[in-house]
Design a protein around this motif. Structure first.
Motif, PDB file in Angstrom:
ATOM      1  N   ILE A 181      67.150  -6.433  64.313  1.00 10.07           N
ATOM      2  CA  ILE A 181      67.152  -6.766  65.741  1.00 10.07           C
ATOM      3  C   ILE A 181      66.441  -5.684  66.540  1.00 10.07           C
ATOM      4  N   HIS A 182      66.246  -4.502  65.959  1.00 15.88           N
ATOM      5  CA  HIS A 182      65.551  -3.428  66.665  1.00 15.88           C
ATOM      6  C   HIS A 182      64.651  -2.683  65.699  1.00 15.88           C
ATOM      7  N   VAL A 191      71.949   3.909  73.311  1.00 16.67           N
ATOM      8  CA  VAL A 191      71.356   4.330  74.587  1.00 16.67           C
ATOM      9  C   VAL A 191      70.046   3.579  74.820  1.00 16.67           C
ATOM     10  N   ALA A 192      69.195   3.541  73.774  1.00 14.35           N
ATOM     11  CA  ALA A 192      67.908   2.852  73.900  1.00 14.35           C
ATOM     12  C   ALA A 192      68.115   1.378  74.190  1.00 14.35           C
ATOM     13  N   ARG A 193      69.116   0.783  73.550  1.00 10.48           N
ATOM     14  CA  ARG A 193      69.376  -0.644  73.777  1.00 10.48           C
ATOM     15  C   ARG A 193      69.832  -0.892  75.217  1.00 10.48           C
ATOM     16  N   LYS A 250      63.090  -6.008  71.590  1.00  8.05           N
ATOM     17  CA  LYS A 250      62.272  -7.012  72.259  1.00  8.05           C
ATOM     18  C   LYS A 250      63.109  -8.260  72.509  1.00  8.05           C
ATOM     19  N   PHE A 251      62.679  -9.061  73.483  1.00  5.44           N
ATOM     20  CA  PHE A 251      63.491 -10.193  73.931  1.00  5.44           C
ATOM     21  C   PHE A 251      62.621 -11.421  74.161  1.00  5.44           C
ATOM     22  N   ALA A 280      63.838 -12.909  69.265  1.00  3.82           N
ATOM     23  CA  ALA A 280      62.820 -11.926  68.893  1.00  3.82           C
ATOM     24  C   ALA A 280      63.360 -11.018  67.789  1.00  3.82           C
ATOM     25  N   VAL A 281      62.669 -10.994  66.658  1.00  8.25           N
ATOM     26  CA  VAL A 281      63.132 -10.257  65.480  1.00  8.25           C
ATOM     27  C   VAL A 281      62.000  -9.369  64.947  1.00  8.25           C
TER      28      VAL A 281
END
Length: 242
Positions: free
Chosen positions: A160-161, A188-190, A224-225, A239-240
């Motif tokens: 997912i990231h 934090v980044a998420r 990403k989304f 988004a993967v």
């Protein structure tokens, strides 16, 4: 009241029409990995290795790759329980000249360690082996896992990231390091990525629903989304990363 609700770190049991589920479903990760392998332009042989509790996904992969060969972990003859190992002799003739994709489906770190070590031994100048999985769980990060083997096997998995690239110049990362003395964690980044995404989408429309069509994909530091509105529910991020 149509107030947008953002599910940032969990998957709600029910996604109502005003809910944005930011974490893609496991089946999307699985689909992304399968499509990635299918898009490989080189003619590759496919092998599926799974433990006894992952027979269902193994059979599903067999349907996607009919020419694939399946291997399952051994059962204990006395107890019938999974022993989480393969006899090396079973793989002796499994790898031929050229490229072979090996799916490894398990949540047992002993099995991952054993299979990675065994398969790594078959790599030579004529045999290329790529290890993949549809579900990279904690078993692939166990203390007994040799990362050199995973590197040699060009380990691929859906996520997912993405891992943050320290070499990239990010004003957020610089500001965070100045404030706290360390690099931002994935949480934090998420949080930053989700908040920035919401603000930028709101800047283009009067509400969050209009700029969340499935044709719009955004990408930030680690996430990403791309949302898809389900027929009777809310918005699902599809988004993967591979």
């Amino acid at each position: 009241d149509k107030v947008p609700v953002i599910a940032a770190l969990n998957k709600p049991k029910e996604v109502y029409s005003n809910v944005f589920q930011t974490i893609p479903e496991d089946k999307l990760l699985q689909k992304a990995m399968i499509e990635f392998v299918k898009k490989d332009s080189l003619k590759s042989k496919v092998i599926i290795i799974a433990d006894q509790s992952h027979r269902a996904i193994s059979d599903q992969l067999k349907k996607e790759f009919p020419g694939a060969t399946q291997f399952f972990s051994e059962r204990n003859k006395k107890t019938g329980k999974d022993d989480f190992f393969l006899y090396p002799v079973r793989l002796e003739n499994a790898f031929s000249k050229g490229k072979t994709i090996v799916f490894l489906e398990t949540n047992n770190d002993t099995f991952v360690s054993s299979v990675a070590s065994m398969v790594n031994g078959y790599i030579n100048k004529d045999v290329e082996i790529v290890l993949v999985t549809c579900n990279k769980n904690k078993a692939f990060e166990g203390k007994d896992i040799d990362n050199n083997y995973l590197s040699n096997l060009k380990f691929h998995y859906p996520s997912i990231h993405r891992s943050y690239d320290e070499t990239k110049n990010s004003s957020f990362v610089r500001a965070y390091k100045r404030a706290y003395g360390v690099s931002p964690s994935k949480y934090v980044a998420r949080g930053f990525d989700i908040a920035l995404d919401i603000l930028l989408r709101l800047a283009s429309e009067e509400n969050l629903y209009e700029p969340s069509a499935d044709i719009i994909e955004t990408e930030y530091i680690e996430n990403k989304f791309r949302y898809n509105k389900s027929l009777f529910g809310g918005y699902m991020n599809e988004a993967v990363y591979i």
